[in-house]
Scaffold this active site. Structure first.
Site, mmCIF file in Angstrom:
data_model
loop_
_atom_site.group_PDB
_atom_site.id
_atom_site.type_symbol
_atom_site.label_atom_id
_atom_site.label_comp_id
_atom_site.label_asym_id
_atom_site.label_seq_id
_atom_site.Cartn_x
_atom_site.Cartn_y
_atom_site.Cartn_z
ATOM 1 N N CYS A 2 0.851 -1.103 0.141
ATOM 2 C CA CYS A 2 -0.047 -0.013 0.070
ATOM 3 C C CYS A 2 0.750 1.224 0.134
ATOM 4 C CB CYS A 2 -0.689 -0.006 1.107
ATOM 5 S SG CYS A 2 -2.058 -1.366 1.279
ATOM 6 N N ARG A 27 5.189 0.270 -6.406
ATOM 7 C CA ARG A 27 5.058 -0.652 -4.943
ATOM 8 C C ARG A 27 4.120 -1.832 -5.196
ATOM 9 N NH1 ARG A 27 6.386 2.459 -0.011
ATOM 10 N NH2 ARG A 27 4.740 1.452 1.169
ATOM 11 N N TRP A 74 -2.987 -2.477 -1.710
ATOM 12 C CA TRP A 74 -2.386 -3.888 -2.219
ATOM 13 C C TRP A 74 -2.819 -4.902 -1.249
ATOM 14 C CZ3 TRP A 74 0.716 -8.108 -0.329
ATOM 15 C CH2 TRP A 74 0.986 -9.135 -1.503
ATOM 16 N N ASN A 100 -1.780 1.829 5.900
ATOM 17 C CA ASN A 100 -1.016 1.112 5.633
ATOM 18 C C ASN A 100 -0.510 0.226 6.852
ATOM 19 O OD1 ASN A 100 -0.726 2.215 3.090
ATOM 20 N ND2 ASN A 100 1.643 2.785 3.253
ATOM 21 N N GLY A 101 -0.284 -1.301 6.609
ATOM 22 C CA GLY A 101 0.097 -1.943 7.640
ATOM 23 C C GLY A 101 -1.092 -3.145 8.020
ATOM 24 N N GLU A 483 17.105 -24.200 -4.868
ATOM 25 C CA GLU A 483 16.744 -22.787 -5.184
ATOM 26 C C GLU A 483 17.708 -22.090 -5.461
ATOM 27 O OE1 GLU A 483 14.213 -21.337 -5.616
ATOM 28 O OE2 GLU A 483 14.393 -19.253 -5.014
ATOM 29 N N LYS A 487 18.586 -19.575 -8.338
ATOM 30 C CA LYS A 487 18.643 -17.969 -8.404
ATOM 31 C C LYS A 487 19.730 -17.648 -9.164
ATOM 32 C CE LYS A 487 15.802 -16.939 -7.397
ATOM 33 N NZ LYS A 487 14.722 -17.358 -6.911
ATOM 34 N N GLU A 490 19.413 -17.872 -13.137
ATOM 35 C CA GLU A 490 18.289 -17.155 -13.815
ATOM 36 C C GLU A 490 18.676 -15.631 -13.792
ATOM 37 O OE1 GLU A 490 14.495 -16.733 -11.772
ATOM 38 O OE2 GLU A 490 15.279 -16.921 -9.861
ATOM 39 N N HIS A 506 27.303 -41.004 -8.662
ATOM 40 C CA HIS A 506 26.594 -41.881 -9.735
ATOM 41 C C HIS A 506 26.575 -41.180 -11.039
ATOM 42 C CE1 HIS A 506 25.489 -44.442 -6.494
ATOM 43 N NE2 HIS A 506 24.995 -43.376 -5.714
ATOM 44 N N LYS A 605 7.488 -12.232 -14.835
ATOM 45 C CA LYS A 605 7.258 -12.363 -13.458
ATOM 46 C C LYS A 605 5.910 -13.334 -13.269
ATOM 47 C CE LYS A 605 7.667 -11.449 -9.316
ATOM 48 N NZ LYS A 605 8.478 -12.314 -8.604
HETATM 49 C C1 F6R Z 1 11.984 -17.808 -9.943
HETATM 50 C C2 F6R Z 1 10.638 -17.511 -10.102
HETATM 51 C C3 F6R Z 1 9.956 -18.451 -10.952
HETATM 52 C C4 F6R Z 1 8.607 -18.855 -10.185
HETATM 53 C C5 F6R Z 1 7.430 -19.493 -11.111
HETATM 54 C C6 F6R Z 1 6.112 -19.696 -10.454
HETATM 55 O O1 F6R Z 1 12.675 -16.972 -9.200
HETATM 56 O O2 F6R Z 1 10.138 -16.555 -9.504
HETATM 57 O O3 F6R Z 1 10.546 -19.753 -10.927
HETATM 58 O O4 F6R Z 1 8.714 -19.101 -9.058
HETATM 59 O O5 F6R Z 1 7.378 -18.809 -12.325
HETATM 60 O O6 F6R Z 1 5.622 -18.599 -10.301
HETATM 61 P P1 F6R Z 1 4.243 -18.365 -9.285
HETATM 62 O O7 F6R Z 1 4.861 -18.457 -7.831
HETATM 63 O O8 F6R Z 1 3.910 -16.953 -9.585
HETATM 64 O O9 F6R Z 1 3.319 -19.321 -9.567
#
Ligand code: F6R
Length: 610
Positions: A2, A27, A74, A100-101, A483, A487, A490, A506, A605
């Site tokens: 928010c 934001r 938000w 906000n909060g 993970e 990171k 990507e 193996h 995203k």
């Molecule tokens: C990597 C990343 C992606 C998402 C994936 C699923 O940093 O963000 O691997 O995790 O595309 O996205 P959501 O969580 O929105 O279903």
């Protein structure tokens, strides 16, 4: 997340508020609104959707009022909708509030206010505030706000106006940011949750401390403490440009979001995990009988969300003693999964819009499974189609590479596992309390790691020129290795793979040679010795190894080249901490390589195609 703006001066407030809100769009938000004091009335305009919808709504209305407050919302409590948007008001619209909060005790306050005759129209926690202020109002707005905030638990930044104390904006903050802008000649003043909202109007601001109250009138700005003693403050002159300010001074959103993790953890635990009390989940409505009846759990997700699910599998099996299968969503539908009305499916998705996850959810629902969604976005498709929802209150994640959303997904999975364990009595109460305690301490421990990132950064020089990196872990460390590896690849475009410590020999160990980079996690005490042996296997073949272990587990130093220690926690909770050095490592490696950290190539995203 928010955003708040407020204006008091001699110009028309509406365009200034709308312009200020546009500076807070970065934001993330799903609705917006303003309240302008004009001719002894409060005019409220608010609506769901983009700010352009609000602009269309106010266009042509020509409000002349020069006092007003505005908000981008938000959604957390209640879906994005016109009625849930801010400003919120009391019944006769004589008091308007932007907030906000999160008001943690809003349910108790709401019930009490209803018993006092107050009527609620929205699903938000915020709506208790105008009613509370109304309850205490006897002609002086700041006194009523001070009394109201004494009843409120949680976090808040507020902007409040009242028809019957006109010519005034009252603002206050606690655990949620708020700045006060000082306009030219002292004739104008502003409130904003973030500096960008006022930066084109003024560069002089007061930075409020928790529980400081501000009363703005045409005669100037007065700041008080919670007992209404005056507080003298220095003006802070902003020298940053608007771009830097939107990222809160961080170079990238990803780094900002990494540093927001302590707060995100705290917010996700808020009101759900309380010492000595049973887990409370207001979005999940399973009876003890239903939980006992599940004979299988499927966790379905993609990418980073899938990696959180790998942790979830270990945790749910260990605490709730139900067999868990974890599937990449795009594979799930095509393997003829066995689904019955005794199946629980947990769909994890930050955006709540990922096409493959949604398709898997629909299939399982058709076949009679019960669906819990874990998502960060209120009102998203996955949240709407699931039977139960757990919202991770991470705030909007803007960087494509997920960090704070991942961490809060882990927290969600711990909480759901404990919730089922409590219902099924599969773990002793003392053990459950110990884990809850551990969870409640995680925010602080996360902050500890973030306060000292020099050792982590020093490994970047070694890493950034590599073509391949291997991540090793056993048990929960393997889930985190996956993970960490994702990171790195990507955002820095360095090829990397994650392996279970015992699996490397193996086949893949054939790739290890002099100077190969290996990042080895060894936080799991029961697997520690075995993992050290696996690390030795790569070390003797020439690998350069960065070890990640828990404070006190110093034996690892004899085997690796460099070690990063995370604060001591129960092994089961280690993933929340051990992933942080890996996020930071990926971030600084990508920066050193000159990559576009927040928008890596080929990635989006939200992936809404299969
Ligand atoms: C990597 C990343 C992606 C998402 C994936 C699923 O940093 O963000 O691997 O995790 O595309 O996205 P959501 O969580 O929105 O279903």
């Amino acid at each position: 997340m928010c955003g708040i703006v407020g204006y008091l001066g001699e110009k028309k407030a509406t365009p200034i508020l709308v312009e200020g809100l546009s500076k807070l769009e970065y934001r993330g938000y799903d609705s917006s609104g303003i309240a302008v004091v004009e001719d002894g009335e409060i005019k409220i305009e608010k609506c769901r959707g983009r700010l352009s919808n609000l602009k269309d709504k106010v266009a042509g209305k020509e409000y002349a009022g020069s006092i007003g407050i505005g908000h981008t919302r938000w959604a957390t409590h209640g879906e994005p909708s016109d009625v849930n948007s801010h400003p919120h008001s009391n019944e006769d619209e004589t008091i308007a509030v932007v907030h906000n909060g999160i008001i943690e005790n809003y349910i108790v306050l709401r019930e009490w206010l209803i018993s006092e005759g107050y009527k609620f129209v929205s699903e938000t926690d915020t709506e208790v505030i105008p009613h509370l202020v109304d309850y205490y109002f006897d002609g002086n707005l700041e006194d009523a706000v001070i009394k109201a905030t004494k009843r409120m638990e949680g976090s808040y930044a507020l902007g409040v106006v009242a028809k019957n104390d006109p010519g005034k904006i009252v603002a206050v903050r606690k655990d949620s940011p708020l700045v006060i802008g000082v306009g030219e000649d002292g004739k104008e003043s502003f409130i904003a949750s973030d500096i960008p909202a006022v930066l084109n109007m003024t560069r002089d601001v007061y930075l409020l401390e928790d529980k400081e109250f501000v009363v703005m009138t045409k005669d100037g700005i007065t700041i008080y403490d919670e007992n209404k003693n005056k507080v003298e403050k220095q003006i802070f002159h902003v020298t940053w440009d608007i771009d830097a300010a939107e990222k809160g001074g961080y170079d990238h959103f990803m780094l900002k979001e990494i540093y927001e993790q302590p707060k995100a953890i705290k917010d996700t635990l808020t009101s759900r995990v309380v010492k000595g009390e049973k887990i409370k989940l207001d979005g999940i409505h399973l009876t003890k009988e239903q939980i006992e009846n599940f004979d299988r759990v499927y966790i379905i997700a993609c990418g980073t969300a899938y990696h959180s699910g790998v942790v979830g599998k270990y945790v749910i099996e260990r605490l709730a003693k139900i067999p868990v299968e974890i599937d990449v969503a795009s594979e799930f539908r095509y393997r003829n999964p066995l689904i019955t009305d005794r199946t629980l499916m947990i769909c994890i998705s930050q955006s709540g819009e990922t096409a493959d996850t949604l398709a898997a959810l629909r299939l399982a629902k058709e076949e009679g499974a019960r669906i819990i969604a874990i998502t960060n976005v209120v009102g998203s498709s996955i949240s709407r189609e699931a039977d139960d929802v757990f919202y991770t209150w991470a705030g909007p994640e803007i960087a494509v590479a997920s960090t704070k959303a991942y961490i809060t997904m882990l927290i969600a999975l711990y909480i759901i596992a404990l919730y089922m364990a409590e219902a099924k009595h599969t773990v002793r109460e003392t053990e459950i309390e110990k884990i809850k305690d551990g969870l409640l301490n995680l925010s602080e421990k996360t902050a500890e790691i973030l306060n000292d990132v020099d050792t982590i950064k020093s490994f970047v020089d070694h890493l950034y020129s590599k073509n391949d990196v291997y991540y090793l872990g056993r048990g929960l460390d393997y889930a985190v290795a996956m993970e960490g590896s994702l990171k790195l690849k990507e955002i820095s475009y360095i090829h990397s793979e994650a392996y279970a410590g015992g699996e490397l020999k193996h086949g893949t160990i054939a790739l290890i040679e002099e100077g190969t980079s290996v990042i080895a996690l060894a936080t799991q005490s029961e697997l520690y010795d075995k993992q050290i042996s696996n690390i030795r296997e790569v070390k003797t073949r020439g690998a350069n190894v960065l070890g990640i272990a828990m404070e006190g587990q110093t034996e690892i130093e004899k085997t690796v080249d460099q070690t990063i220690y995370i604060p001591k926690v129960m092994s089961i909770l280690a993933p929340v901490l051990s992933v942080i050095p890996l996020q930071i490592l990926a971030y600084y490696t990508a920066v050193q390589k000159g990559c576009d950290v927040d928008k890596p190539r080929n990635l989006a995203k939200s992936v809404t195609v299969e």
